[in-house]
Design an enzyme around this catalytic site. Sequence first.
Site, PDB file in Angstrom:
ATOM      1  N   CYS A 195      -3.078 -10.431  -1.156  1.00  0.00           N
ATOM      2  CA  CYS A 195      -3.098  -9.628   0.064  1.00  0.00           C
ATOM      3  C   CYS A 195      -4.505  -9.170   0.447  1.00  0.00           C
ATOM      4  CB  CYS A 195      -2.163  -8.433  -0.056  1.00  0.00           C
ATOM      5  SG  CYS A 195      -2.589  -7.263  -1.388  1.00  0.00           S
ATOM      6  N   HIS A 227      -0.782  -2.534  -1.916  1.00  0.00           N
ATOM      7  CA  HIS A 227      -0.727  -3.621  -0.939  1.00  0.00           C
ATOM      8  C   HIS A 227      -1.642  -3.265   0.226  1.00  0.00           C
ATOM      9  CE1 HIS A 227       0.744  -6.935   1.349  1.00  0.00           C
ATOM     10  NE2 HIS A 227       1.486  -6.232   2.164  1.00  0.00           N
ATOM     11  N   SER A 244       2.070 -11.421   1.638  1.00  0.00           N
ATOM     12  CA  SER A 244       2.829 -10.728   0.606  1.00  0.00           C
ATOM     13  C   SER A 244       3.866 -11.680   0.034  1.00  0.00           C
ATOM     14  CB  SER A 244       3.527  -9.492   1.200  1.00  0.00           C
ATOM     15  OG  SER A 244       4.442  -8.928   0.283  1.00  0.00           O
TER      16      SER A 244
END
Length: 328
Positions: free
Chosen positions: A194, A228, A245
């Site tokens: 990510c 993330h 993702s």
Amino acid sequence: MVRTITKALPITEEQCEELWSAVKEALELAFSGDSQLPGGSRFYGFRISTKDLCGVSQATANSRHKQPSSAPRSASDCVSPKDRFGLDARPSVTADMVQRADDPSVFYSENEVMGFLKGDLSSTDAYALPKIPTFSRESQIPVPTRLSMMQSYIRALGYNYFKTPFWDIRKSASLRKLMTMAKEMTLFALPIKCLEATVLGVYLTHNMDVQRIPLSFKSVCEGNVYRHIVLVIRHQSKYGALGLSRRDDLMYKALRYDTLEDLILDYKEAYESNWHRLQKIKLGLPVPHDLSSNDKLPWKHISISLDNGWSLEVSKSLESYLRLIRMM
């Protein structure tokens, strides 16, 4: 699955066998027994090239289990498995490579690689690696369409499921250094995580009339903490995001959200649908469009805790943040 990055020059049957033998030995040394993806499929890649038709064939093997800190910048930067992985590889794989490549391809068996080296693609399912979408500043293609094409490219690179990334992204690095690394990502087309996808998104959108804002998440699931990041895109009065993702609903968001709050709430719902509790979000400042800037990428400007849920204070913090970036 074997991914080749470059195609070799036409070589003789004997040289082809010699090249493949060298690659296989290097790969065997580079891999340990646990280099398996979920489902049991082995996942690795290598780069192949030859300098001439009569000399010793040269190759470099890139393990997807013991990855280098960053991929080589050019063919001349390639090193042997011994140098790259600390392995005693025999026969040695030289660094002096001349890249004479057609379109890169993906192969699923030794026979397909051998056929490719011999120039016979009739019995293979090889296909070209993803090509970077490029647009001029005056492009008439609508911004939402361009963002969708960029996301398709990012996704086509694939998610790197191993712990170690191919690219060593340091948040303390200058924007210029990060953009140089992003350009290398497009050249080598290796799987990314990510953070790399966010940097790549900045690179792909640098000549677009949009605001790009890093958005980071911290979540908890079964006592484990997960982090993330995506790249928020603001164009005119709409918001969306580019990213990557393991979960489809935690990366790309089309340019259709009326407010930043609506976009973040959509991510919050996605986390909850994946059994995660979102603890915190962080928003950076709009990223400059100058690829040669020596400034650091503004990863974080505000941090908002969600331990008490989506309260009025969260909405007020976002509104205060938006007033700031509207003036930038």
